[in-house]
Structures are given as C-alpha cells and as structure tokens.
Design a protein around this motif. Structure first.
Motif, PDB file in Angstrom:
ATOM      1  N   ASP A   1       0.822  -1.230   0.000  1.00 29.69           N
ATOM      2  CA  ASP A   1       0.000   0.000   0.000  1.00 29.69           C
ATOM      3  C   ASP A   1       0.846   1.267   0.000  1.00 29.69           C
ATOM      4  OD1 ASP A   1      -2.294  -1.470  -0.066  1.00 29.69           O
ATOM      5  OD2 ASP A   1      -2.622  -1.413   2.111  1.00 29.69           O
ATOM      6  N   ASP A   2       1.948   1.256   0.749  1.00 28.24           N
ATOM      7  CA  ASP A   2       2.738   2.488   0.900  1.00 28.24           C
ATOM      8  C   ASP A   2       3.968   2.519  -0.004  1.00 28.24           C
ATOM      9  OD1 ASP A   2       4.067   0.467   2.152  1.00 28.24           O
ATOM     10  OD2 ASP A   2       4.530   1.571   3.989  1.00 28.24           O
ATOM     11  N   PHE A   3       4.027   1.633  -1.008  1.00 30.52           N
ATOM     12  CA  PHE A   3       5.153   1.637  -1.941  1.00 30.52           C
ATOM     13  C   PHE A   3       4.750   2.415  -3.185  1.00 30.52           C
ATOM     14  CE2 PHE A   3       7.972  -0.402  -5.153  1.00 30.52           C
ATOM     15  CZ  PHE A   3       9.185  -0.079  -4.554  1.00 30.52           C
ATOM     16  N   PRO A   4       5.384   3.553  -3.468  1.00 31.30           N
ATOM     17  CA  PRO A   4       4.887   4.440  -4.534  1.00 31.30           C
ATOM     18  C   PRO A   4       4.936   3.846  -5.938  1.00 31.30           C
ATOM     19  CG  PRO A   4       6.410   5.602  -3.084  1.00 31.30           C
ATOM     20  CD  PRO A   4       6.509   4.158  -2.747  1.00 31.30           C
ATOM     21  N   LEU A   5       5.975   3.079  -6.254  1.00 29.93           N
ATOM     22  CA  LEU A   5       6.124   2.564  -7.614  1.00 29.93           C
ATOM     23  C   LEU A   5       5.282   1.292  -7.768  1.00 29.93           C
ATOM     24  CD1 LEU A   5       7.589   2.991 -10.306  1.00 29.93           C
ATOM     25  CD2 LEU A   5       9.405   1.516  -9.458  1.00 29.93           C
ATOM     26  N   LYS A   6       4.153   1.412  -8.472  1.00 36.82           N
ATOM     27  CA  LYS A   6       3.224   0.298  -8.576  1.00 36.82           C
ATOM     28  C   LYS A   6       3.166  -0.289  -9.982  1.00 36.82           C
ATOM     29  CE  LYS A   6       0.399   2.023  -4.782  1.00 36.82           C
ATOM     30  NZ  LYS A   6       0.944   1.063  -3.811  1.00 36.82           N
ATOM     31  N   LEU A   7       3.369   0.525 -11.000  1.00 35.46           N
ATOM     32  CA  LEU A   7       3.333   0.083 -12.382  1.00 35.46           C
ATOM     33  C   LEU A   7       3.979   1.143 -13.246  1.00 35.46           C
ATOM     34  CD1 LEU A   7       0.086   1.160 -13.899  1.00 35.46           C
ATOM     35  CD2 LEU A   7      -0.036   0.666 -11.482  1.00 35.46           C
ATOM     36  N   LEU A   8       4.086   0.871 -14.535  1.00 34.85           N
ATOM     37  CA  LEU A   8       4.690   1.839 -15.449  1.00 34.85           C
ATOM     38  C   LEU A   8       3.641   2.825 -15.945  1.00 34.85           C
ATOM     39  CD1 LEU A   8       6.924  -0.684 -17.346  1.00 34.85           C
ATOM     40  CD2 LEU A   8       7.705   1.088 -15.798  1.00 34.85           C
TER      41      LEU A   8
ATOM     42  N   LEU B   1       6.898  -5.778 -12.296  1.00 34.60           N
ATOM     43  CA  LEU B   1       6.450  -4.434 -12.633  1.00 34.60           C
ATOM     44  C   LEU B   1       5.754  -4.421 -14.002  1.00 34.60           C
ATOM     45  CD1 LEU B   1       6.537  -1.522 -11.521  1.00 34.60           C
ATOM     46  CD2 LEU B   1       8.664  -1.200 -12.782  1.00 34.60           C
ATOM     47  N   PHE B   2       6.347  -5.091 -14.975  1.00 33.71           N
ATOM     48  CA  PHE B   2       5.756  -5.139 -16.320  1.00 33.71           C
ATOM     49  C   PHE B   2       4.500  -6.012 -16.346  1.00 33.71           C
ATOM     50  CE2 PHE B   2       9.487  -3.006 -17.583  1.00 33.71           C
ATOM     51  CZ  PHE B   2       9.337  -2.557 -18.892  1.00 33.71           C
ATOM     52  N   THR B   3       4.488  -7.052 -15.531  1.00 33.25           N
ATOM     53  CA  THR B   3       3.297  -7.914 -15.471  1.00 33.25           C
ATOM     54  C   THR B   3       2.106  -7.152 -14.904  1.00 33.25           C
ATOM     55  OG1 THR B   3       4.653  -9.900 -15.209  1.00 33.25           O
ATOM     56  CG2 THR B   3       2.361 -10.071 -14.542  1.00 33.25           C
ATOM     57  N   ARG B   4       2.356  -6.342 -13.890  1.00 33.44           N
ATOM     58  CA  ARG B   4       1.272  -5.529 -13.326  1.00 33.44           C
ATOM     59  C   ARG B   4       0.774  -4.497 -14.347  1.00 33.44           C
ATOM     60  NH1 ARG B   4       0.440  -5.152  -7.952  1.00 33.44           N
ATOM     61  NH2 ARG B   4       0.185  -2.906  -8.020  1.00 33.44           N
TER      62      ARG B   4
ATOM     63  N   SER C   1      15.344 -11.169 -16.997  1.00 33.85           N
ATOM     64  CA  SER C   1      15.271 -12.162 -15.916  1.00 33.85           C
ATOM     65  C   SER C   1      15.257 -11.510 -14.533  1.00 33.85           C
ATOM     66  CB  SER C   1      16.460 -13.137 -16.027  1.00 33.85           C
ATOM     67  OG  SER C   1      17.686 -12.441 -15.864  1.00 33.85           O
ATOM     68  N   ASN C   2      15.282 -10.180 -14.490  1.00 31.54           N
ATOM     69  CA  ASN C   2      15.231  -9.478 -13.204  1.00 31.54           C
ATOM     70  C   ASN C   2      13.809  -9.585 -12.649  1.00 31.54           C
ATOM     71  OD1 ASN C   2      14.621  -7.038 -11.464  1.00 31.54           O
ATOM     72  ND2 ASN C   2      16.825  -6.779 -11.709  1.00 31.54           N
ATOM     73  N   PRO C   3      13.608 -10.213 -11.480  1.00 33.91           N
ATOM     74  CA  PRO C   3      12.260 -10.454 -10.966  1.00 33.91           C
ATOM     75  C   PRO C   3      11.483  -9.170 -10.666  1.00 33.91           C
ATOM     76  CG  PRO C   3      13.905 -10.994  -9.299  1.00 33.91           C
ATOM     77  CD  PRO C   3      14.639 -10.764 -10.581  1.00 33.91           C
ATOM     78  N   PHE C   4      12.190  -8.126 -10.250  1.00 28.08           N
ATOM     79  CA  PHE C   4      11.534  -6.854  -9.961  1.00 28.08           C
ATOM     80  C   PHE C   4      10.905  -6.284 -11.231  1.00 28.08           C
ATOM     81  CE2 PHE C   4      11.288  -2.290  -9.382  1.00 28.08           C
ATOM     82  CZ  PHE C   4      10.882  -2.140  -8.068  1.00 28.08           C
ATOM     83  N   LEU C   5      11.664  -6.281 -12.320  1.00 28.35           N
ATOM     84  CA  LEU C   5      11.158  -5.743 -13.586  1.00 28.35           C
ATOM     85  C   LEU C   5      10.036  -6.609 -14.141  1.00 28.35           C
ATOM     86  CD1 LEU C   5      14.476  -4.664 -15.369  1.00 28.35           C
ATOM     87  CD2 LEU C   5      12.905  -3.257 -14.039  1.00 28.35           C
ATOM     88  N   LYS C   6      10.177  -7.919 -14.010  1.00 23.28           N
ATOM     89  CA  LYS C   6       9.138  -8.820 -14.526  1.00 23.28           C
ATOM     90  C   LYS C   6       7.805  -8.574 -13.823  1.00 23.28           C
ATOM     91  CE  LYS C   6      10.247 -13.159 -15.459  1.00 23.28           C
ATOM     92  NZ  LYS C   6      10.882 -14.498 -15.361  1.00 23.28           N
TER      93      LYS C   6
END
Length: 421
Positions: free
Chosen positions: A270-277, A374-377, A367-372
C-alpha cells in the motif's frame, strides 16, 4: 624551545581574530528575553552567521558554556549540530557538560532510540533555505517544494515535479515576502493532498534535481522556468551525486536472489509508490497480449501464461534502451532515498540491489524479478477491461485485489498547490 613558543603565539593570534565578533554575538544573546518575540529571529540570524564560519561557531560555542542563562540552553540546542568537524564537536561536548552542570540543560540518555524518520540537513546550505520532497503514488514521480529567502529582496517558492523520464514540470514559481514557516504549511498541504509524507532535503540537492529535469526537457506549463532556473542555479553544486549514496555506500549493496526477492515483494504494498509503469505510452503491446487471450488455437491456460510471459520478457529487453535504462535507474535511486527516510535502511538497500543488478547485467534485464513483476502488473492494467473477474484473478492473481477496481481518474486539480497570498 623557540619553535614551540612561536607555534603557541600563532595559535593565539588565530583565535583572537574572532574575539570581538564572538563578544558581540554573546552581548546580543544576553540581551534576549527567553520569552520575547524577537528571540526566534535572533536564533535564525545567529545560525546563518555561524553556519558560514566554522571557526567563529566553535569560538561562540565555547563562550556559550560560560554563561548561566536560560536562553543559552535554547541557543545551544539550535546550533549544536551545525558542523561534524572534530574541533566543533569537542567544543559542543564541553559546553553541553557545563550547561548540564549549571542546570540549564537536562542530561539526555544517549541510549534513547532516535526517531524513525531522520531529516537530512547540511551545514553547507543556508539555514533559512529549506526544501521538501516526496515520491508520489502511483507511478513514482517526484514532487519537490523549495523555499529560498531573499533577504532584502523578495523570497522565492518553487514547486516542481520530475516524471519517470526525468523531465521537469514546473507547477509553481512565486516571488513575494513570505515567513519561513510558510514552507512547512505548504509541505503539510502537499502531504494531505497526496496522502504521503514529504521529507526535508538540502536546497542544493533540490537544485540538482531541478537542473536534472531541466536538462532532460520541460513538459507542461513553461511559465516561470527562466526565473526559477536563475534562482535554483545559485544553490547548485557541480559535484552533486544521488543523495542516497551519502547514506548507503556501494560496498553495502549486494545483489542476491534474496535481496531481489525482497525488493520485488514491495511492489503492490500500500505504501510503496512505484506500482506500475506510466499508462498511455504503449510500453506494452496490448494487442499481442489480447491475441494470446482471445486465440482459439490456444486453449490451455498454462500455455497462454507462458506466451504472455514471453511477450513481457521481450518487451523488457526492447523497452530498456540506454536512455530509458538511465532514467529508470535514477527514479529507483530517488525511490531508495525516499524509502530510506520513510522505512529505514534495510528496504532501501534491497532497492539499490535492483539498481546494481540493472547496471551490472543489462543483458539479463528480462530475468530481473523486480522488472518482470512491474511489467506484469502493467499488463494487468492493460487487460483488466478485456477479462472477466474470474480470468483476471487467474492470470494476475498477485494484482487482482488491488487492480480490479482501478481505472477511475482522480481529480487532478486537487493535486496542484495554491500558494497563499
């Protein structure tokens, strides 16, 4: 023996040049009424004078310990953190001991835990200059608010935003006579509007962010850009680097499966600002994703998921051109600074692990899980109107609860700051 005497004489002459000025400041201090209306103005003026001269500040602190006045304790609390230099800190330590012995200061337990949120201040900035910043939801854009005192001239208030491509959007430039407390009131207004805290930062770093945005390009209203640029340039330091690295060193950042997993888990909190592109920029090929879901040739849901993952991984590789990669890294560094102030060091280090992985392994971005994640969302947002709730939950289970009701536009007019007259 003669050399030693000469050395001692040299030291005395160096200290004596501040005696008249120190004495003048002490005289002005002793004339202050602890409950008087002018005391606050005196302290602000005193801090500005001392911050510009470390030797004078050290001499003044030494003299302060000789006083037995209530006001000496108030002033000491305001100036004890002006410098980290060894001589100044020793003088502070001696004066604190003397004032405690006289009953002017209460002894503070050093083991008492410090506040969770630590404000960033530097003696290099003018004490009266102040700025606040936040990473505002939902896409990680930065908002910065700056107050620059004008002295005899009019004061300046600048409010600007940086988007994810590091472009500058100037929302407010005002020049008028303001009291310093107005900046805190305006920061509170922004906090209430965006629903997220704004933290103090040096004016020099705000100028660095402004210059960075100006270099990338200006979007939106251009009014006031030239004047704001002229004012901010006065505080710009040419050797400034991302501020987070003043608090977390490169040696503390370790890329591991665990650190990347912890950073990835932050997406969706909830409090994490970066949620999607950013939406509406065709980052993802929505048509190809829809084709996978609507194809009559593919009926196996697991196969569809695999095909969507292939599209997303390919999109990641194509999206991160050198310029996009550089912009994304800068956004993540500012996000890490914000998380450091808001949540503490641990989460910030994990975010910087993502940054380091992107820097060190650009060929392995997909293969970076964070980016995957983020893009999936982002793909989930693109497809939420195409899928039934049942299918949406199946294909995007991690994002279902948060994103199924998304899409309603917020009233952007409430986001803009109106400077009080």
């Amino acid at each position: 023996m003669a050399k030693k005497q000469k050395k001692k004489q040299k030291r005395r002459s160096k200290g004596s040049e501040f005696d008249p000025q120190t004495g003048l400041l002490i005289d002005r201090l002793t004339a202050q009424d602890p409950n008087g209306e002018t005391l606050k103005h005196f302290i602000e003026s005193l801090k500005e004078t001392l911050a510009a001269n470390r030797e004078l500040a050290t001499a003044f602190v030494e003299e302060l310990g000789k006083l037995k006045l209530e006001v000496a304790g108030q002033v000491f609390r305001e100036i004890e953190g002006l410098f980290d230099e060894k001589r100044f800190k020793k003088a502070v330590k001696r004066t604190r001991f003397r004032l405690v012995q006289k009953g002017i200061l209460k002894e503070v337990d050093d083991k008492e835990p410090s506040p969770r949120v630590r404000y960033i201040v530097t003696s290099a900035d003018k004490p009266l200059s102040v700025s606040y910043f936040a990473v505002v939801a939902p896409m990680g854009d930065e908002m910065v608010l700056v107050y620059l005192p004008g002295g005899a001239e009019r004061d300046v208030i600048v409010q600007f935003a940086l988007d994810q491509s590091r472009h500058l959007e100037l929302l407010v430039f005002e020049r008028a006579y303001y009291k310093r407390r107005i900046i805190k009131e305006l920061a509170l207004q922004l906090q209430e509007s965006y629903g997220t805290p704004f933290f103090e930062m040096p004016a020099s770093y705000a100028a660095y962010l402004f210059h960075e945005g100006l270099t990338a390009g200006v979007v939106g209203d251009r009014s006031g850009i030239k004047e704001a640029s002229r004012e901010m340039k006065k505080h710009l330091k040419p050797d400034t680097t991302p501020l987070i690295y003043d608090y977390i060193s490169e040696s503390e950042i370790e890329v591991s499966r665990e650190s990347l997993a912890r950073a990835t888990d932050m997406i969706g909190e909830d409090d994490f600002p970066l949620k999607l592109l950013p939406p509406g920029e065709n980052i993802l090929p929505a048509d190809k994703l829809r084709d996978v879901l609507e194809s009559t040739l593919v009926v196996n849901p697991a196969t569809r998921i695999e095909q969507m993952e292939d599209i997303i991984e390919k999109t990641i590789r194509e999206y991160f051109s050198p310029q996009n990669r550089s912009n994304f890294i800068r956004c993540m560094e500012e996000l890490a600074l914000y998380i450091y102030l808001k949540e503490g060091k641990e989460k910030s280090v994990d975010l910087l692990a993502v940054v380091k992985d992107i820097k060190d392994r650009p060929e392995k971005l997909s293969s970076n899980p964070f980016l995957k994640k983020l893009f999936t969302r982002t793909a989930a947002v693109e497809l939420r109107d195409v899928l039934t709730d049942e299918d949406f939950e199946f294909y995007f289970e991690d994002s279902f609860d948060e994103l199924r009701g998304a899409g309603e536009e917020e009233d952007s007019e409430d986001r803009l700051l109106i400077v009080p007259e």
